[in-house]
Motif scaffolding. Structure first.
Motif, PDB file in Angstrom:
ATOM      1  N   LEU A   1      51.080  52.255  35.274  1.00  0.00           N
ATOM      2  CA  LEU A   1      51.661  51.208  34.448  1.00  0.00           C
ATOM      3  C   LEU A   1      53.181  51.327  34.400  1.00  0.00           C
ATOM      4  CD1 LEU A   1      49.110  51.022  31.497  1.00  0.00           C
ATOM      5  CD2 LEU A   1      49.484  49.300  33.270  1.00  0.00           C
ATOM      6  N   LYS A   2      53.694  52.481  34.794  1.00  0.00           N
ATOM      7  CA  LYS A   2      55.142  52.662  34.884  1.00  0.00           C
ATOM      8  C   LYS A   2      55.713  52.038  36.157  1.00  0.00           C
ATOM      9  CE  LYS A   2      55.010  57.016  32.260  1.00  0.00           C
ATOM     10  NZ  LYS A   2      55.313  58.466  32.270  1.00  0.00           N
ATOM     11  N   THR A   3      54.811  51.518  37.008  1.00  0.00           N
ATOM     12  CA  THR A   3      55.223  50.837  38.242  1.00  0.00           C
ATOM     13  C   THR A   3      54.705  49.406  38.181  1.00  0.00           C
ATOM     14  OG1 THR A   3      55.004  52.933  39.441  1.00  0.00           O
ATOM     15  CG2 THR A   3      55.163  50.935  40.771  1.00  0.00           C
ATOM     16  N   PRO A   4      55.494  48.485  37.617  1.00  0.00           N
ATOM     17  CA  PRO A   4      55.009  47.109  37.407  1.00  0.00           C
ATOM     18  C   PRO A   4      54.439  46.482  38.675  1.00  0.00           C
ATOM     19  CG  PRO A   4      57.122  47.432  36.323  1.00  0.00           C
ATOM     20  CD  PRO A   4      56.870  48.674  37.145  1.00  0.00           C
ATOM     21  N   ARG A   5      53.336  45.782  38.493  1.00  0.00           N
ATOM     22  CA  ARG A   5      52.510  45.013  39.434  1.00  0.00           C
ATOM     23  C   ARG A   5      51.616  45.867  40.311  1.00  0.00           C
ATOM     24  NH1 ARG A   5      57.347  42.850  42.056  1.00  0.00           N
ATOM     25  NH2 ARG A   5      57.730  43.771  44.081  1.00  0.00           N
ATOM     26  N   PHE A   6      51.673  47.205  40.213  1.00  0.00           N
ATOM     27  CA  PHE A   6      50.776  48.022  41.032  1.00  0.00           C
ATOM     28  C   PHE A   6      49.332  47.888  40.539  1.00  0.00           C
ATOM     29  CE2 PHE A   6      48.583  51.602  42.798  1.00  0.00           C
ATOM     30  CZ  PHE A   6      49.203  51.837  44.012  1.00  0.00           C
ATOM     31  N   VAL A   7      49.111  48.015  39.245  1.00  0.00           N
ATOM     32  CA  VAL A   7      47.747  47.935  38.706  1.00  0.00           C
ATOM     33  C   VAL A   7      47.174  46.533  38.917  1.00  0.00           C
ATOM     34  CG1 VAL A   7      46.340  48.086  36.615  1.00  0.00           C
ATOM     35  CG2 VAL A   7      48.139  49.774  37.036  1.00  0.00           C
ATOM     36  N   GLY A   8      47.988  45.506  38.669  1.00  0.00           N
ATOM     37  CA  GLY A   8      47.528  44.144  38.922  1.00  0.00           C
ATOM     38  C   GLY A   8      47.194  43.925  40.377  1.00  0.00           C
ATOM     39  N   GLY A   9      48.032  44.467  41.272  1.00  0.00           N
ATOM     40  CA  GLY A   9      47.752  44.353  42.695  1.00  0.00           C
ATOM     41  C   GLY A   9      46.488  45.065  43.092  1.00  0.00           C
ATOM     42  N   ALA A  10      46.255  46.249  42.504  1.00  0.00           N
ATOM     43  CA  ALA A  10      45.032  46.998  42.792  1.00  0.00           C
ATOM     44  C   ALA A  10      43.801  46.226  42.329  1.00  0.00           C
ATOM     45  CB  ALA A  10      45.085  48.365  42.125  1.00  0.00           C
ATOM     46  N   PHE A  11      43.920  45.561  41.177  1.00  0.00           N
ATOM     47  CA  PHE A  11      42.802  44.761  40.687  1.00  0.00           C
ATOM     48  C   PHE A  11      42.490  43.604  41.641  1.00  0.00           C
ATOM     49  CE2 PHE A  11      41.754  40.760  38.515  1.00  0.00           C
ATOM     50  CZ  PHE A  11      40.437  41.042  38.174  1.00  0.00           C
ATOM     51  N   ILE A  12      43.526  42.853  42.031  1.00  0.00           N
ATOM     52  CA  ILE A  12      43.311  41.709  42.910  1.00  0.00           C
ATOM     53  C   ILE A  12      42.727  42.152  44.246  1.00  0.00           C
ATOM     54  CG2 ILE A  12      44.472  39.873  44.200  1.00  0.00           C
ATOM     55  CD1 ILE A  12      46.453  39.644  41.956  1.00  0.00           C
ATOM     56  N   CYS A  13      43.305  43.201  44.820  1.00  0.00           N
ATOM     57  CA  CYS A  13      42.818  43.696  46.104  1.00  0.00           C
ATOM     58  C   CYS A  13      41.408  44.252  45.971  1.00  0.00           C
ATOM     59  CB  CYS A  13      43.771  44.768  46.636  1.00  0.00           C
ATOM     60  SG  CYS A  13      43.307  45.448  48.235  1.00  0.00           S
ATOM     61  N   GLY A  14      41.159  45.024  44.918  1.00  0.00           N
ATOM     62  CA  GLY A  14      39.843  45.628  44.723  1.00  0.00           C
ATOM     63  C   GLY A  14      38.756  44.591  44.531  1.00  0.00           C
ATOM     64  N   TYR A  15      39.060  43.556  43.744  1.00  0.00           N
ATOM     65  CA  TYR A  15      38.063  42.497  43.578  1.00  0.00           C
ATOM     66  C   TYR A  15      37.806  41.790  44.897  1.00  0.00           C
ATOM     67  CZ  TYR A  15      35.659  38.251  42.409  1.00  0.00           C
ATOM     68  OH  TYR A  15      34.723  37.248  42.390  1.00  0.00           O
ATOM     69  N   GLY A  16      38.878  41.453  45.611  1.00  0.00           N
ATOM     70  CA  GLY A  16      38.713  40.737  46.880  1.00  0.00           C
ATOM     71  C   GLY A  16      37.867  41.511  47.867  1.00  0.00           C
ATOM     72  N   LEU A  17      38.135  42.807  48.002  1.00  0.00           N
ATOM     73  CA  LEU A  17      37.356  43.628  48.926  1.00  0.00           C
ATOM     74  C   LEU A  17      35.892  43.716  48.492  1.00  0.00           C
ATOM     75  CD1 LEU A  17      39.860  46.555  49.607  1.00  0.00           C
ATOM     76  CD2 LEU A  17      39.185  44.751  51.203  1.00  0.00           C
ATOM     77  N   SER A  18      35.665  43.899  47.187  1.00  0.00           N
ATOM     78  CA  SER A  18      34.298  43.988  46.678  1.00  0.00           C
ATOM     79  C   SER A  18      33.541  42.695  46.927  1.00  0.00           C
ATOM     80  CB  SER A  18      34.309  44.301  45.178  1.00  0.00           C
ATOM     81  OG  SER A  18      34.940  45.529  44.919  1.00  0.00           O
ATOM     82  N   ARG A  19      34.188  41.574  46.657  1.00  0.00           N
ATOM     83  CA  ARG A  19      33.524  40.275  46.817  1.00  0.00           C
ATOM     84  C   ARG A  19      33.209  40.000  48.278  1.00  0.00           C
ATOM     85  NH1 ARG A  19      33.263  35.400  43.864  1.00  0.00           N
ATOM     86  NH2 ARG A  19      31.899  34.026  45.054  1.00  0.00           N
ATOM     87  N   ILE A  20      34.161  40.287  49.167  1.00  0.00           N
ATOM     88  CA  ILE A  20      33.914  40.059  50.599  1.00  0.00           C
ATOM     89  C   ILE A  20      32.740  40.911  51.073  1.00  0.00           C
ATOM     90  CG2 ILE A  20      34.870  40.425  52.908  1.00  0.00           C
ATOM     91  CD1 ILE A  20      37.607  39.632  51.716  1.00  0.00           C
ATOM     92  N   PHE A  21      32.693  42.167  50.643  1.00  0.00           N
ATOM     93  CA  PHE A  21      31.593  43.048  51.050  1.00  0.00           C
ATOM     94  C   PHE A  21      30.245  42.504  50.571  1.00  0.00           C
ATOM     95  CE2 PHE A  21      28.758  46.587  49.927  1.00  0.00           C
ATOM     96  CZ  PHE A  21      28.577  47.158  51.167  1.00  0.00           C
ATOM     97  N   VAL A  22      30.178  42.116  49.294  1.00  0.00           N
ATOM     98  CA  VAL A  22      28.897  41.660  48.746  1.00  0.00           C
ATOM     99  C   VAL A  22      28.476  40.327  49.345  1.00  0.00           C
ATOM    100  CG1 VAL A  22      27.699  40.984  46.622  1.00  0.00           C
ATOM    101  CG2 VAL A  22      29.201  42.970  46.617  1.00  0.00           C
ATOM    102  N   GLU A  23      29.434  39.515  49.784  1.00  0.00           N
ATOM    103  CA  GLU A  23      29.088  38.228  50.385  1.00  0.00           C
ATOM    104  C   GLU A  23      28.206  38.389  51.625  1.00  0.00           C
ATOM    105  OE1 GLU A  23      29.922  34.798  49.686  1.00  0.00           O
ATOM    106  OE2 GLU A  23      30.297  35.636  47.701  1.00  0.00           O
TER     107      GLU A  23
END
Length: 284
Positions: A214-236
């Motif tokens: 959280l001391k590095t702005p947009r890293f956690v948000g980026g990890a969330f977006i990327c993590g969701y995208g990868l998870s969704r593509i895999f489950v598709e």
């Protein structure tokens, strides 16, 4: 329970949980709606925990007041509902809603898009952060950290509703859904609940608390977006595509979920790769 042991090993019984928790007069309380409400409330509570923990922020300086999040929860709820419904109408079943425009407002019939809901919340966060003079990326990081819990709950509700089930399969944990035809299928809703919910939440928790991201702005948000995208593509690859769309571009594997999730992966990678630690305040 004894009858379960007589079933073939290639399938598991569908639990047949009533999608309606309770009827209160003409009002029916559904697991699906409760999943959204509990997810939003958890995200609000968890975000307040994050912004009141000085250890997580540069020089212990808190980025916003907890009261800001009290006000933002209304903006978030509106963004989720309006964005999610609009996204479903545009991305998944536009011809139907053009033919029957009043059905757009029949949200009790189902039809919400995560990608649309995400865009709705991003817009809400941007407007709210500008109005309150809160760093937009910091608000995005804080909100993202708790979102997976709500995603997991809603996917479990999808399973209870016997909707969005997977492709036919003979794996030992395959399930014959009541409205899924005479096939045993992947319980893809539970795959998503595990990956988009539990696993992604634990990854983000590791980043916020162990790696102090959280001391590095947009890293956690980026990890969330990327993590969701990868998870969704895999489950598709295991999920049955929407009937009105089917597979896209003449393939037997490409789905709308994959197409919508690919930009998320790229945007998340960009956000993490370009994130820089916030400058520590200088001593006087």
């Amino acid at each position: 329970m004894s009858e379960y042991f007589l079933l073939p090993l290639a399938s598991l019984p569908f639990p047949n949980i009533d999608p309606v928790i309770v009827h209160i007069g003409p009002l029916a309380v559904h697991w699906y709606g409760v999943g959204y409400i509990v997810g939003i409330l958890f995200g609000w509570w968890y975000a307040k925990r994050l912004v009141t923990n000085p250890r997580l922020w540069p020089d212990g300086k808190l980025p916003m007041k907890p009261e800001d999040l009290d006000d933002f929860i209304v903006w978030a709820a509106i963004g989720v509902v309006l964005g999610g419904r609009t996204g479903y109408v545009l991305f998944y079943d536009l011809p139907r809603y053009i033919a029957h425009p009043l059905d757009i407002f029949a949200v009790w019939q189902g039809g919400m898009s995560f990608h649309g809901g995400l865009l709705g919340v991003i817009l809400a966060m941007t407007l709210f952060s500008l109005r309150r003079r809160i760093p937009t990326w910091t608000l995005f990081d804080v909100v993202s950290a708790g979102v997976p819990v709500g995603l997991g709950l809603v996917r479990v509700a999808n399973f209870i509703n016997s909707e969005l089930w997977g492709r036919p399969s003979d794996v030992p944990w395959a399930i014959e859904f009541p409205n899924g035809g005479p096939f045993t299928r992947h319980p893809s809703q539970l795959y998503e609940a595990l990956l988009e919910g539990l696993v992604l939440f634990l990854v983000l928790r590791f980043l916020t608390h162990s790696r102090q991201k959280l001391k590095t702005p947009r890293f956690v948000g980026g990890a969330f977006i990327c993590g969701y995208g990868l998870s969704r593509i895999f489950v598709e690859f295991f999920r049955e595509p929407d009937q009105q769309l089917g597979y896209l571009l003449g393939t037997n594997w490409l789905t709308m979920g994959m197409i919508l999730s690919t930009p998320m992966v790229l945007a998340g990678i960009w956000a993490m790769a370009t994130a820089k630690p916030a400058a520590e305040p200088r001593a006087a």
